[in-house]
Design an enzyme around this catalytic site. Structure first.
Site, PDB file in Angstrom:
ATOM      1  N   ASP A   9     -33.953  34.622  90.940  1.00 56.83           N
ATOM      2  CA  ASP A   9     -35.213  34.181  90.332  1.00 56.83           C
ATOM      3  C   ASP A   9     -36.040  35.409  89.955  1.00 56.83           C
ATOM      4  O   ASP A   9     -36.278  36.289  90.788  1.00 56.83           O
ATOM      5  CB  ASP A   9     -35.975  33.317  91.338  1.00 56.83           C
ATOM      6  N   ASP A 104     -36.037  31.684  83.794  1.00 58.92           N
ATOM      7  CA  ASP A 104     -36.136  32.825  84.706  1.00 58.92           C
ATOM      8  C   ASP A 104     -35.377  32.655  86.012  1.00 58.92           C
ATOM      9  O   ASP A 104     -35.587  33.435  86.953  1.00 58.92           O
ATOM     10  CB  ASP A 104     -37.606  33.099  85.023  1.00 58.92           C
ATOM     11  N   GLU A 105     -34.493  31.681  86.101  1.00 61.97           N
ATOM     12  CA  GLU A 105     -33.743  31.514  87.338  1.00 61.97           C
ATOM     13  C   GLU A 105     -32.379  30.895  87.065  1.00 61.97           C
ATOM     14  O   GLU A 105     -32.174  30.213  86.058  1.00 61.97           O
ATOM     15  CB  GLU A 105     -34.518  30.658  88.342  1.00 61.97           C
TER      16      GLU A 105
END
Length: 405
Positions: A9, A104-105
């Site tokens: 993350d 974003d992860e």
């Protein structure tokens, strides 16, 4: 062989991208979301801003009151999307078993990759490459299942690397508050507190039937998670399961013409994403948030499928008209999404068939927008939004996007 799953993350993603582009922003309270004198919410906040209590989803005006010295940035979604693609490309170098969980992860299954190093070494190498190549910081959680890996990465923020050894999942989870468990929101947390349950360990110790009777099927799932049991595989396809767009207005409104214009724009954005993914949708969903923050969703489904802007808008505006007829309340946010996605096949369309010429028109418009920007060409309804397009920095602050995978 025990499974080994990483959850990676990126920390304060939008802000971190801005800081990578402008290093002078590092170490300062930074908020991405727009100007605080306009209606909107915080999309991302630096850790220096979070010290003042600023959080994602908070109204910008409230964030300004908490920290007037913060630097408020408009944001640029195309820049963030580019950073996300570079991030995913790095992860793909370590294992083909990659499942994006957002911009974003992502989850990464590195089971069987021992020839390239221990899980800890691989995770460290990922962090190093992300920092070196895209100037961002990643937190990593390592465990034998997705839910524990996710919780581990959350606890490691910022810049953390947390490993949960096989067989230690329950012990790791036990002291944590139940709100840390994916699937437990504020309402479920209150239900559990009413049962005297405050920690994940207390939830795990409950008889399964007790939690099922209180929370139904969702209770069975979170009870398994609380016991460190999660059989979900890392999905390899990376294909979108749903696509949605939404926007928060500068002022609450009941102007039906304006609402339809915004809805048309969002439907065009969703349609373009759908065609980019080479998908058709069976379900259209409308989301409304009223001035008092009551939020509703309404959906329409069909056996037939579509990727057409007109069909998506026809379904969404029908749902909007029905919602406005039931409640005459000022609207704060509007969103539209499509789901039940299928790959291109027979050209079937939701609600009604459309001439082939409209399919060609959608794709011709896509080509123009890809070259000159999305607002370079507008339909009749969205011409009402020209002043917004003229004063906003790109399209980012007009709407947020979500591809669920």
């Amino acid at each position: 062989m025990n499974r080994c799953i990483l959850h990676i993350d990126l920390d304060a993603f939008f802000v971190s991208v801005e800081q990578a582009l402008a290093p002078g922003l590092r170490g300062k309270p930074v908020v991405v979301g727009g100007r605080p004198d306009r209606r909107g919410v915080v999309a991302s906040a630096s850790y220096e801003a979070r010290v003042f209590g600023i959080r994602a989803g908070m109204p910008l005006a409230q964030a300004y009151r908490l920290c007037s010295q913060a630097i408020f940035l408009q944001g640029s979604f195309p820049v963030y999307r580019d950073a996300s693609e570079r991030f995913m490309a790095i992860l793909a170098d370590f294992s083909p078993c990659l499942e994006p969980a957002g911009l974003d992860e992502a989850y990464l299954d590195i089971t069987g990759c021992e020839a390239y190093g221990t899980p800890h070494q691989l995770a460290s190498h990922i962090k190093e490459r992300v920092k070196k190549e895209i100037k961002l910081i990643a937190s990593v959680g390592m465990a034998g299942c997705k839910v524990v890996a996710k919780i581990a990465s959350d606890l490691g923020k910022p810049d953390g690397l947390v490993e949960v050894a096989a067989g230690q999942e329950k012990e790791f989870l036990a002291p944590l508050p139940v709100i840390n468990l994916p699937g437990v929101g504020k309402r479920t947390e209150q239900e559990l507190k009413a049962m005297g349950i405050k920690t994940i360990g207390q939830l795990a110790a409950l008889p399964p039937e007790a939690i099922k009777n209180r929370l139904g099927a969702a209770g069975v799932i979170i009870h398994r998670y609380a016991n460190g049991i999660d059989d979900r595989q890392v999905e390899l396809t990376g294909e979108a399961k749903s696509i949605s767009r939404e926007t928060t207005f500068a002022e609450d409104t009941l102007d039906r013409t304006f609402l339809q214009a915004i809805l048309r724009y969002l439907c065009e954005r969703v349609g373009a994403e759908l065609r980019q993914e080479s998908k058709h949708a069976r379900t259209i969903t409308l989301k409304l948030r009223y001035a008092d923050f009551e939020t509703i969703t309404r959906r329409i489904s069909s056996k037939e499928t579509t990727d057409a802007d007109e069909a998506i808008f026809a379904g969404a505006v029908t749902l909007l008209d029905q919602a406005l007829a039931r409640k005459r309340k000022l609207v704060r946010l509007i969103g539209v999404g499509v789901s039940n996605l299928v790959g291109y096949g027979k050209q079937l369309h939701l609600l009604d068939s459309r001439p082939q010429r409209l399919a060609h028109l959608d794709r011709a418009i896509d080509r123009i927008r890809n070259k000159y920007g999305f607002t370079s060409i507008q339909t009749g309804r969205t011409l009402l939004l020209k002043d917004i397009f003229a004063t906003r920095e790109g399209d980012f602050m007009l709407e947020t996007t979500s591809l669920s995978r």
